[in-house]
Design an enzyme around this catalytic site. Structure first.
Site, PDB file in Angstrom:
ATOM      1  N   GLU A   1      -2.359   0.249   9.687  1.00 57.26           N
ATOM      2  CA  GLU A   1      -2.558   1.030  10.924  1.00 57.26           C
ATOM      3  C   GLU A   1      -4.037   1.357  11.141  1.00 57.26           C
ATOM      4  O   GLU A   1      -4.431   1.716  12.242  1.00 57.26           O
ATOM      5  CB  GLU A   1      -1.701   2.311  10.886  1.00 57.26           C
ATOM      6  CG  GLU A   1      -2.238   3.465  10.059  1.00 57.26           C
ATOM      7  CD  GLU A   1      -2.029   3.320   8.552  1.00 57.26           C
ATOM      8  OE1 GLU A   1      -1.640   2.221   8.114  1.00 57.26           O
ATOM      9  OE2 GLU A   1      -2.275   4.293   7.819  1.00 57.26           O
TER      10      GLU A   1
ATOM     11  N   HIS B   1      -3.840   0.012   4.370  1.00 58.29           N
ATOM     12  CA  HIS B   1      -3.421   0.704   5.597  1.00 58.29           C
ATOM     13  C   HIS B   1      -3.523  -0.215   6.815  1.00 58.29           C
ATOM     14  O   HIS B   1      -4.564  -0.217   7.482  1.00 58.29           O
ATOM     15  CB  HIS B   1      -4.326   1.921   5.830  1.00 58.29           C
ATOM     16  CG  HIS B   1      -4.046   3.066   4.922  1.00 58.29           C
ATOM     17  ND1 HIS B   1      -3.108   4.034   5.218  1.00 58.29           N
ATOM     18  CD2 HIS B   1      -4.563   3.400   3.725  1.00 58.29           C
ATOM     19  CE1 HIS B   1      -3.072   4.927   4.240  1.00 58.29           C
ATOM     20  NE2 HIS B   1      -3.938   4.567   3.311  1.00 58.29           N
TER      21      HIS B   1
ATOM     22  N   CYS C   1       0.892   3.031   1.621  1.00 58.93           N
ATOM     23  CA  CYS C   1       0.122   3.904   0.719  1.00 58.93           C
ATOM     24  C   CYS C   1       1.045   4.939   0.063  1.00 58.93           C
ATOM     25  O   CYS C   1       1.875   4.599  -0.751  1.00 58.93           O
ATOM     26  CB  CYS C   1      -1.043   4.538   1.477  1.00 58.93           C
ATOM     27  SG  CYS C   1      -2.287   5.250   0.388  1.00 58.93           S
TER      28      CYS C   1
END
Lengths: 83, 229
Positions: free
Chosen positions: B205, B203, B86
């Protein structure tokens, strides 16, 4: 000598400008009908230099290294000597 | 083997990445403040998401000019794995470590939602645990994720296999509707020519444990850890 540079940074011609498009739409809500609206940012940079040429050269480097992104932006430098 | 997670003022996905690496993958990872410019002890770097320096000037522009990026550049040249997520992707493009630029979404709103991605390249240190062509579900959260590059360079990226992830629908088609931000060729993530530097807007994660709704992103971190082990 003291100089003031007014640097205008705008998206290259033909690039999508969502901010400009949104502003145009809002203007239309107000009853105006511009053909187009393009957004731009202006930076005012004051600096000392030996000559206008040297000042312009430095500002140009600043634009290339940080202030503009050459992939998406064009920029215009308007330089003048100030007191 | 040790992984550095670089923190700038305004990074905010740093702890999520740290959690995944330490608690889920069981890897050795540390947060590194951007003023600690020496990364020579590390085998890999992740630049996490967030809003470094308030997105002043352009997203990622200020962070990309900080001294720690010289260390990141050196690691990139040495062939070590560098991942930008990002805002980290924005920082890597602004630093010139990845080609192109991330501009304002076609419809200029902040989009925070799940997306489907097609894994186009499994030859990077971050994608070896995926299957080529695999469709994964990973969320996005950004306003400046519209990937722009000129026609010639776009063709080069495609020809070189540097497109790593593409926005698709759940059937794997890269349609206009599946493109959340107007990115050219539905590009969600790319690599450098060598393949060791990868950036993506989604993302991983936030999709690394089933409790979060998807664990599809975990393969990225596992790939990375395998690569440096």
């Amino acid at each position: 000598m003291l100089y003031l540079a007014e640097v205008t940074v705008k998206l290259k011609a033909g690039m999508l400008d969502p901010e400009g498009t949104t502003i145009k739409r809002a203007l239309e809500h107000l009853g105006y009908h511009p053909n187009s609206v393009r957004s731009a940012k202006e930076y005012l940079i004051e600096l000392e230099a030996e000559s206008a040429d040297k000042a312009r050269e430095q500002i140009d480097q600043m634009c290339q290294k940080l202030i503009a992104n050459p992939i998406i932006h064009d920029y215009i430098i308007d330089l003048r000597e100030i007191e | 083997m040790s992984i550095a997670i670089v923190q700038f003022g305004g990074s905010n996905c740093d702890l999520d990445v740290l959690h995944v690496l330490k608690a889920v993958v069981d890897a050795d990872a540390n947060l590194v403040w951007y003023k600690d410019a020496d990364l020579s002890d590390y085998d890999a770097v992740i630049i996490p998401g967030g809003f470094s320096y308030g997105d002043y000037l352009r997203s990622g522009a200020i962070a990309s000019r900080t001294p720690i990026m010289d260390s990141v550049r050196k690691m990139a040249e040495d062939g070590k794995p560098i991942l930008g997520i990002c805002n980290g992707f924005q920082i890597l493009t602004e630093a010139g470590l990845l080609e192109g630029a991330l501009t304002t979404n076609r419809y200029p709103k902040f989009r925070c939602e799940w997306t489907y991605l097609k894994v186009e390249n499994t030859d990077t240190p971050f994608t070896s645990n995926f299957r080529k062509g695999q469709i994964v579900r990973i969320p996005i959260a950004h306003k400046d994720g519209n990937y722009f590059i000129d026609d010639t360079r776009l063709a080069n990226l495609e020809d070189n296999g540097q497109v790593v992830f593409r926005y698709v629908d759940e059937n794997g088609n890269a349609t206009e509707e599946a493109n959340p931000n107007g990115s050219r060729n539905n590009i969600a993530g790319i690599s450098n020519f060598q393949g060791n530097v990868v950036g993506l807007m989604p993302h991983p994660e936030r999709a690394s444990e089933e409790i979060l709704g998807s664990a599809d992103g975990l393969a990225m971190f596992k790939s990375m850890v395998e690569h440096i082990s």
